[in-house]
Design a protein around this motif. Structure first.
Motif, PDB file in Angstrom:
ATOM      1  N   SER A  41       0.868  -1.181   0.000  1.00 43.78           N
ATOM      2  CA  SER A  41       0.000   0.000   0.000  1.00 43.78           C
ATOM      3  C   SER A  41       0.905   1.231   0.000  1.00 43.78           C
ATOM      4  CB  SER A  41      -0.900   0.014   1.235  1.00 43.78           C
ATOM      5  OG  SER A  41      -0.117   0.063   2.418  1.00 43.78           O
ATOM      6  N   THR A  42       0.308   2.390  -0.209  1.00 32.83           N
ATOM      7  CA  THR A  42       1.066   3.646  -0.176  1.00 32.83           C
ATOM      8  C   THR A  42       0.389   4.592   0.798  1.00 32.83           C
ATOM      9  OG1 THR A  42       1.729   3.347  -2.474  1.00 32.83           O
ATOM     10  CG2 THR A  42       1.965   5.555  -1.555  1.00 32.83           C
ATOM     11  N   TYR A  43       1.121   5.008   1.814  1.00 34.35           N
ATOM     12  CA  TYR A  43       0.577   5.882   2.843  1.00 34.35           C
ATOM     13  C   TYR A  43       0.417   7.316   2.357  1.00 34.35           C
ATOM     14  CZ  TYR A  43       0.024   8.197   7.343  1.00 34.35           C
ATOM     15  OH  TYR A  43      -0.447   8.944   8.383  1.00 34.35           O
ATOM     16  N   THR A  69       4.593   2.597   3.395  1.00 31.32           N
ATOM     17  CA  THR A  69       3.319   1.881   3.289  1.00 31.32           C
ATOM     18  C   THR A  69       2.385   2.336   4.406  1.00 31.32           C
ATOM     19  OG1 THR A  69       3.871   0.044   4.779  1.00 31.32           O
ATOM     20  CG2 THR A  69       4.569  -0.162   2.456  1.00 31.32           C
ATOM     21  N   ARG A  70       1.153   1.940   4.296  1.00 32.33           N
ATOM     22  CA  ARG A  70       0.209   2.119   5.401  1.00 32.33           C
ATOM     23  C   ARG A  70       0.560   1.067   6.465  1.00 32.33           C
ATOM     24  NH1 ARG A  70      -3.854   5.434   4.209  1.00 32.33           N
ATOM     25  NH2 ARG A  70      -4.314   5.867   2.029  1.00 32.33           N
ATOM     26  N   GLU A  72       0.162  -2.150   7.998  1.00 30.99           N
ATOM     27  CA  GLU A  72      -0.350  -3.396   7.429  1.00 30.99           C
ATOM     28  C   GLU A  72       0.219  -4.586   8.183  1.00 30.99           C
ATOM     29  OE1 GLU A  72      -2.342  -3.559   4.712  1.00 30.99           O
ATOM     30  OE2 GLU A  72      -2.085  -1.653   3.683  1.00 30.99           O
TER      31      GLU A  72
END
Length: 173
Positions: A41-43, A69-70, A72
């Motif tokens: 994911s991409t924060y 990332t978020r 996770e």
């Protein structure tokens, strides 16, 4: 002359270099920029997957040179080298401005499984601001190189990954 060299090395050691205690030697061309990166994911837009293979080791997130990332379960980042390649060494540069401890315990994996279930080349055991970790993976072959923090419920961030095709000359981590 040799005494001056040794004194310089001791001085650098006292300052705290950005290199982990290993003797990996990268040979050949960094293959990472030729691959296709992705992450779980991409924060934030500054933390996109391709920032880890842009050739910029700058450890400051706002300079758009790091991934993030978020939060996770087992966060990961991966590069698809588009075909199986023989990997000799993987070099990971940690973030310098904040949150460098998130990389501690991350595994660098190499193999052909796109789900990151590949053999572990090595584990990042130290996490300090801007630390450059060199992991030797002599003879490992794979299309994918991934960085995974197993069994973690956190964000993942670091700033650069370099992948070299040939082995090492001395002991590595």
């Amino acid at each position: 002359m040799m005494g001056h060299f040794l004194a310089s090395l001791l001085f650098l050691g006292a300052l705290g270099t950005t290199l982990v205690d290993s003797y990996c030697v990268e040979k050949g061309k960094n293959m990472a920029p030729e691959g296709k990166p992705s992450q779980i994911s991409t924060y934030h837009s500054y933390g996109k997957a391709h920032h880890a293979i842009d050739g910029n080791r700058d450890g400051v997130f706002r300079m758009q040179s790091c991934i993030l990332t978020r939060s996770e379960k087992s966060p990961w980042w991966r590069v698809d080298l588009l075909e199986p390649r023989t990997i000799g060494a993987v070099v990971v540069t940690n973030r310098n401005d904040c949150c460098w401890d998130r990389l501690k315990g991350a595994e660098v994996r190499v193999g052909n499984d796109h789900m990151n279930e590949n053999p572990v080349c090595g584990t990042i055991t130290e996490a300090e601001p801007g630390l450059v970790t060199r992991l030797c993976c002599p003879g490992m072959v794979g299309r994918f190189v991934s960085i995974v923090v197993p069994d973690s419920d956190d964000l993942l961030n670091f700033c650069e990954v370099e992948i070299y095709p040939e082995g090492t000359e001395k002991k590595c981590v």
